[in-house]
Design a protein around this motif. Sequence first.
Motif, mmCIF file in Angstrom:
data_model
loop_
_atom_site.group_PDB
_atom_site.id
_atom_site.type_symbol
_atom_site.label_atom_id
_atom_site.label_comp_id
_atom_site.label_asym_id
_atom_site.label_seq_id
_atom_site.Cartn_x
_atom_site.Cartn_y
_atom_site.Cartn_z
ATOM 1 N N TRP A 241 55.520 12.179 21.811
ATOM 2 C CA TRP A 241 55.220 13.540 21.359
ATOM 3 C C TRP A 241 55.928 14.588 22.202
ATOM 4 O O TRP A 241 56.490 15.538 21.686
ATOM 5 N N HIS B 29 53.123 14.784 10.862
ATOM 6 C CA HIS B 29 53.262 15.682 12.018
ATOM 7 C C HIS B 29 52.191 16.761 11.970
ATOM 8 O O HIS B 29 51.595 17.099 13.005
ATOM 9 N N TYR B 30 51.945 17.290 10.777
ATOM 10 C CA TYR B 30 50.893 18.301 10.605
ATOM 11 C C TYR B 30 49.537 17.742 11.035
ATOM 12 O O TYR B 30 48.778 18.420 11.753
ATOM 13 N N GLU C 248 49.341 17.301 14.921
ATOM 14 C CA GLU C 248 49.191 18.611 15.563
ATOM 15 C C GLU C 248 47.747 19.089 15.507
ATOM 16 O O GLU C 248 47.212 19.610 16.483
ATOM 17 N N ASN C 249 47.123 18.918 14.351
ATOM 18 C CA ASN C 249 45.749 19.387 14.188
ATOM 19 C C ASN C 249 44.754 18.508 14.936
ATOM 20 O O ASN C 249 43.734 19.001 15.428
ATOM 21 N N ARG D 164 45.005 19.668 18.498
ATOM 22 C CA ARG D 164 44.350 20.970 18.650
ATOM 23 C C ARG D 164 42.833 20.798 18.722
ATOM 24 O O ARG D 164 42.161 21.416 19.555
#
Length: 219
Positions: free
Chosen positions: A67, A183-184, A187-188, A191
């Motif tokens: 990452w 990827h989305y 990322e979430n 987060r």
Amino acid sequence: MSFRKPRRDSDVALSNSNHKELLFKILVIGDYGVGKTAIVRRYTEGKFSSNYKITIGADFAIKTLDWDHHTKINLQLWDIAGNERHGYMTRVYYKYAVAAALVFDISRASTFQSVKKWLSDLREKITLPDGSNIPIVLLANKCDIQQVAIPNEQIVRFCKENEIGSWYVTSAKENMNIDEAMHYLVENVLRAKIQDEIRESIKLKDSPESQKKNICCSN
């Protein structure tokens, strides 16, 4: 099929203080024949075949991501059979999942109509540690067929009404938007993980033990 309990990211040892290795379980769910297995294989192996066998129960594949310079992420992508929404085993398959890709065939309206039922089943059976919903991405798959049964406006409205963060038109055959969608999700997940760690830190600071230490130190 052999069933192995997935490790949680807390089970993964850190090689040193500057490098961390995480493990995330991501579900790939939707009706039979929407291309879930093809999506998983395309993403994890970079290959496509139109001759996949029917998934029975569930199967999973591994994808490793570097990452950044300090973080390696191992993704377990769980391919859940299309008929499992009606079975009691989904609760077992969903366990420890931190995100999901909800897939339908953009050329078959019936698979889009089933999305709401899959979503309800998912949210009924799994949440994040703080009680919030896991990150979800909606995939309108098989766009290479050139036969669109669901207009974009309907998909956008569905995502807004059901609090789905994003959606992508995808094709496992043409390798379109598969990497972007995953990827989305990652990322979430990261987060949400950071936010959870912040909340845990606040809880520790506000704990009775911490308050006692502060009182002692102030004296």
